[in-house]
Design a protein around this motif. Structure first.
Motif, mmCIF file in Angstrom:
data_model
loop_
_atom_site.group_PDB
_atom_site.id
_atom_site.type_symbol
_atom_site.label_atom_id
_atom_site.label_comp_id
_atom_site.label_asym_id
_atom_site.label_seq_id
_atom_site.Cartn_x
_atom_site.Cartn_y
_atom_site.Cartn_z
ATOM 1 N N ASN A 1 8.160 2.404 10.362
ATOM 2 C CA ASN A 1 6.658 1.829 10.197
ATOM 3 C C ASN A 1 5.372 1.945 10.906
ATOM 4 O O ASN A 1 4.168 1.377 10.494
ATOM 5 N N GLU A 2 5.478 2.790 11.792
ATOM 6 C CA GLU A 2 4.330 3.178 12.794
ATOM 7 C C GLU A 2 3.260 3.811 11.527
ATOM 8 O O GLU A 2 3.521 5.075 10.924
ATOM 9 N N ARG A 3 2.011 3.514 11.564
ATOM 10 C CA ARG A 3 1.030 4.410 10.375
ATOM 11 C C ARG A 3 0.017 5.100 11.417
ATOM 12 O O ARG A 3 -0.759 3.925 12.490
ATOM 13 N N ILE A 4 -1.074 6.187 11.206
ATOM 14 C CA ILE A 4 -2.074 6.993 11.614
ATOM 15 C C ILE A 4 -2.369 6.946 10.389
ATOM 16 O O ILE A 4 -2.671 7.485 9.312
ATOM 17 N N ASN A 5 -3.704 6.243 10.441
ATOM 18 C CA ASN A 5 -4.534 6.505 9.319
ATOM 19 C C ASN A 5 -5.764 7.402 10.075
ATOM 20 O O ASN A 5 -6.380 8.093 11.168
ATOM 21 N N GLU B 1 0.481 -1.329 0.265
ATOM 22 C CA GLU B 1 0.062 -0.150 0.087
ATOM 23 C C GLU B 1 0.821 1.405 -0.010
ATOM 24 O O GLU B 1 0.713 2.272 -0.575
ATOM 25 N N PHE B 2 1.984 1.035 0.639
ATOM 26 C CA PHE B 2 2.611 2.118 1.179
ATOM 27 C C PHE B 2 3.390 2.546 -0.574
ATOM 28 O O PHE B 2 3.245 3.451 -1.367
ATOM 29 N N ALA B 3 3.904 1.471 -1.425
ATOM 30 C CA ALA B 3 4.491 1.343 -2.472
ATOM 31 C C ALA B 3 3.517 2.001 -4.099
ATOM 32 O O ALA B 3 3.621 2.366 -4.428
ATOM 33 N N LYS B 4 2.348 2.003 -3.520
ATOM 34 C CA LYS B 4 1.089 2.811 -4.127
ATOM 35 C C LYS B 4 1.077 3.646 -4.348
ATOM 36 O O LYS B 4 0.186 4.288 -4.488
ATOM 37 N N SER B 5 1.131 4.970 -2.943
ATOM 38 C CA SER B 5 0.540 5.528 -2.424
ATOM 39 C C SER B 5 1.560 6.867 -3.111
ATOM 40 O O SER B 5 3.036 6.516 -3.299
ATOM 41 N N PHE B 6 1.495 8.639 -2.385
ATOM 42 C CA PHE B 6 2.488 9.005 -2.667
ATOM 43 C C PHE B 6 2.188 9.930 -1.619
ATOM 44 O O PHE B 6 1.590 10.346 -0.847
ATOM 45 N N CYS B 7 3.672 10.144 -1.351
ATOM 46 C CA CYS B 7 3.411 11.523 0.116
ATOM 47 C C CYS B 7 3.318 13.320 -0.508
ATOM 48 O O CYS B 7 3.836 13.722 -1.621
ATOM 49 N N ILE B 8 3.314 13.304 -0.075
ATOM 50 C CA ILE B 8 2.681 15.155 0.513
ATOM 51 C C ILE B 8 3.404 15.915 1.206
ATOM 52 O O ILE B 8 2.893 16.827 1.088
ATOM 53 N N SER B 9 3.406 15.505 2.268
ATOM 54 C CA SER B 9 4.404 16.564 3.129
ATOM 55 C C SER B 9 4.926 15.200 3.720
ATOM 56 O O SER B 9 4.496 14.497 4.112
ATOM 57 N N THR B 10 5.351 15.872 4.570
ATOM 58 C CA THR B 10 6.174 16.061 6.011
ATOM 59 C C THR B 10 7.016 15.826 7.176
ATOM 60 O O THR B 10 7.105 16.919 7.325
ATOM 61 N N TYR B 11 7.338 15.285 7.748
ATOM 62 C CA TYR B 11 7.923 16.307 9.647
ATOM 63 C C TYR B 11 8.752 15.327 9.938
ATOM 64 O O TYR B 11 8.311 14.161 9.990
ATOM 65 N N LEU C 1 3.826 12.487 5.364
ATOM 66 C CA LEU C 1 2.324 11.593 4.737
ATOM 67 C C LEU C 1 1.866 11.748 3.876
ATOM 68 O O LEU C 1 2.204 12.600 2.478
ATOM 69 N N MET C 2 0.877 10.593 3.510
ATOM 70 C CA MET C 2 1.105 10.175 2.013
ATOM 71 C C MET C 2 -1.022 9.604 1.687
ATOM 72 O O MET C 2 -1.651 10.162 2.807
ATOM 73 N N ARG C 3 -0.530 9.407 0.414
ATOM 74 C CA ARG C 3 -2.193 9.658 -0.451
ATOM 75 C C ARG C 3 -2.024 8.396 -0.939
ATOM 76 O O ARG C 3 -1.111 8.069 -2.065
ATOM 77 N N HIS C 4 -3.002 7.494 -0.848
ATOM 78 C CA HIS C 4 -3.449 6.682 -1.633
ATOM 79 C C HIS C 4 -4.182 7.063 -3.310
ATOM 80 O O HIS C 4 -5.254 7.955 -2.903
ATOM 81 N N PRO C 5 -4.212 5.734 -4.181
ATOM 82 C CA PRO C 5 -4.661 6.529 -5.244
ATOM 83 C C PRO C 5 -6.150 6.169 -4.899
ATOM 84 O O PRO C 5 -6.786 6.922 -5.546
ATOM 85 N N VAL D 1 -0.801 9.106 8.097
ATOM 86 C CA VAL D 1 0.711 9.090 8.203
ATOM 87 C C VAL D 1 1.329 7.834 8.484
ATOM 88 O O VAL D 1 0.701 7.225 8.981
ATOM 89 N N VAL D 2 2.879 7.928 8.128
ATOM 90 C CA VAL D 2 4.057 6.862 7.751
ATOM 91 C C VAL D 2 5.074 7.053 8.689
ATOM 92 O O VAL D 2 5.288 8.050 8.050
ATOM 93 N N ASN D 3 5.590 6.304 9.469
ATOM 94 C CA ASN D 3 7.016 6.031 10.070
ATOM 95 C C ASN D 3 7.991 6.244 9.413
ATOM 96 O O ASN D 3 7.442 4.782 9.286
ATOM 97 N N LEU D 4 9.085 6.807 9.099
ATOM 98 C CA LEU D 4 9.286 5.972 7.750
ATOM 99 C C LEU D 4 10.892 4.485 8.307
ATOM 100 O O LEU D 4 10.672 4.489 7.804
#
Length: 398
Positions: free
Chosen positions: A81-85, A50-60, A65-69, A75-78
């Motif tokens: 790999n902790e993720r917040i929906n 799912e990460f591979a299919k997503s695009f990064c639009i912002s960072t902190y 901050l990722m968006r899926h198609p 939000v995911v920690n690089l």
């Protein structure tokens, strides 16, 4: 040098996102490249399909901050790999409505005056997250209709009033700073259950740049929901400082079609061609709480960059009758893409502006010295480097 050592130093990284293809053998890590170690690469853990299919639009920091198609945001920690929906984009509290079509693959947006738009456009996305508690705030512009935000434990996006025509937003210490196309500058306090507007100012700056903004014809960053747009390049300064490059989009609202407006716009454009182009106008909040509007000027004839820094207000003295030009940052350094300043130490040059530029297949970070008015490159990211070309299922996104 280990990843932890690199993060403790003020070294920015190039991130290569995994490609969504069958050659990856169900393994989708990111690859990190340090420009000071030209031939070395570092890989994160597997971040999933799912990460591979997503695009990064912002960072902190180390969070993306990722968006899926399918238009979901998370939000995911690089590194962990902790993720917040995040809430679905359709869950909106306000006058603007976002709905998903019957097939579930398309969105449509309806403005307060019942005008319907196909899809949505995410503009000026920013977010903040507490590394210890995972408290977070995510903010983005919904087309040019309004700015929305969501915090930890929220189940929907709250729309902020009077935020149509967003040029830029900055979030710092529970305050949201908003700059609109009309020159309107607002500050919201997001610390409580309900957002509170604590300041409003309309620009009275008579500069060419302000006239250009007031004529509603300027360059600003826009993140459109194009699921296959590959032009994303992310670099990391340190755990706190991240830069995201995206194309600039020229917009000119259709409602400004009166002859007076057209004459004003044409006159401003002619003057702009003579003086240069502002790409883009940004808000910056300093260490001491001052708020600047920063115009980045590109002069095609001399092929040089210059900056115009305008003080809008101070948090301790919000009401200012006249905006003030700023000639020096003192002991601070400005990180233009992040909308903040930091103390000019730990590797940062004082009284300087760090900013990003993308040309052809090379994206670079430059440093503009306010005292000498000279611009120097910090590093160049050249896609022709060994190991940065498409390989092993990876693609450099720019």
């Amino acid at each position: 040098m280990s990843v932890d050592e690199l993060m403790r130093h003020q070294i920015h990284w190039l991130i290569l996102f995994p490609e969504d293809d069958e050659n990856n053998n169900n393994n989708y890590p990111c690859t990190l490249f340090n420009p000071e170690e030209r031939d070395k690469r570092y890989k994160t853990q597997d971040l999933g399909l799912e990460f591979a299919k997503s695009f990064c639009i912002s960072t902190y920091g180390s969070w993306l901050l990722m968006r899926h198609p399918l238009r979901s945001l998370y939000v995911v920690n690089l590194f962990t790999n902790e993720r917040i929906n995040l809430p679905s984009v359709e869950s909106q509290l306000g006058m603007v409505k976002v709905e998903r079509t019957l097939d579930g693959y398309e969105l449509r947006t309806t403005s307060p005056n019942e005008k319907v738009y196909k899809g949505i456009s995410i503009r000026t996305p920013v977010f903040w997250i507490d590394e210890r508690t995972n408290d977070y705030v995510v903010i983005w512009g919904l087309r040019d209709l309004c700015v929305v935000y969501s915090k930890k434990r929220d189940t929907s996006w709250t729309q902020l009033p009077k935020t149509a025509g967003c040029v830029d937003v900055v979030y710092k210490e529970s305050k949201l700073y908003f700059l609109g196309l009309s020159g309107c500058f607002l500050i919201f306090d997001l610390s409580g259950e309900t957002p509170q507007q604590i300041f409003q100012s309309n620009s009275n700056d008579s500069s060419i740049a302000s006239l250009f903004a007031k004529s509603n014809c300027l360059l600003h960053t826009s993140y459109r929901m194009n699921s296959r747009d590959p032009r994303v390049l992310v670099t990391l300064f340190s755990p706190l400082l991240v830069t995201l490059f995206n194309p600039f989009i020229l917009t000119q609202p259709k409602e400004h079609n009166s002859s007076k407006s057209v004459i004003l716009q044409c006159g401003v454009i002619v003057e702009r061609l003579r003086l240069g182009l502002v790409v883009p106008t940004k808000l910056v909040v300093t260490v001491t709480g001052e708020v600047f509007k920063v115009e980045k000027w590109w002069r095609p004839r001399s092929e040089t960059w210059s900056f115009r820094v305008i003080k809008l207000c101070s948090l301790g003295f919000l009401r200012m009758r006249n905006h003030q030009l700023v000639g020096s940052l003192g002991d601070e350094s400005m990180l233009l893409d992040q909308g903040i300043t930091v103390l000019g130490n730990d590797g940062f040059i004082r009284d300087s502006i760090y900013f990003s530029v993308k040309r052809d297949n090379t994206s670079s970070i430059f440093v503009f010295n306010l005292k000498t008015k000279k611009t120097e490159p910090l590093h160049n990211f050249d896609c022709s480097y060994q190991g940065l070309r498409k390989h092993d299922g990876y693609q450099l996104r720019y």
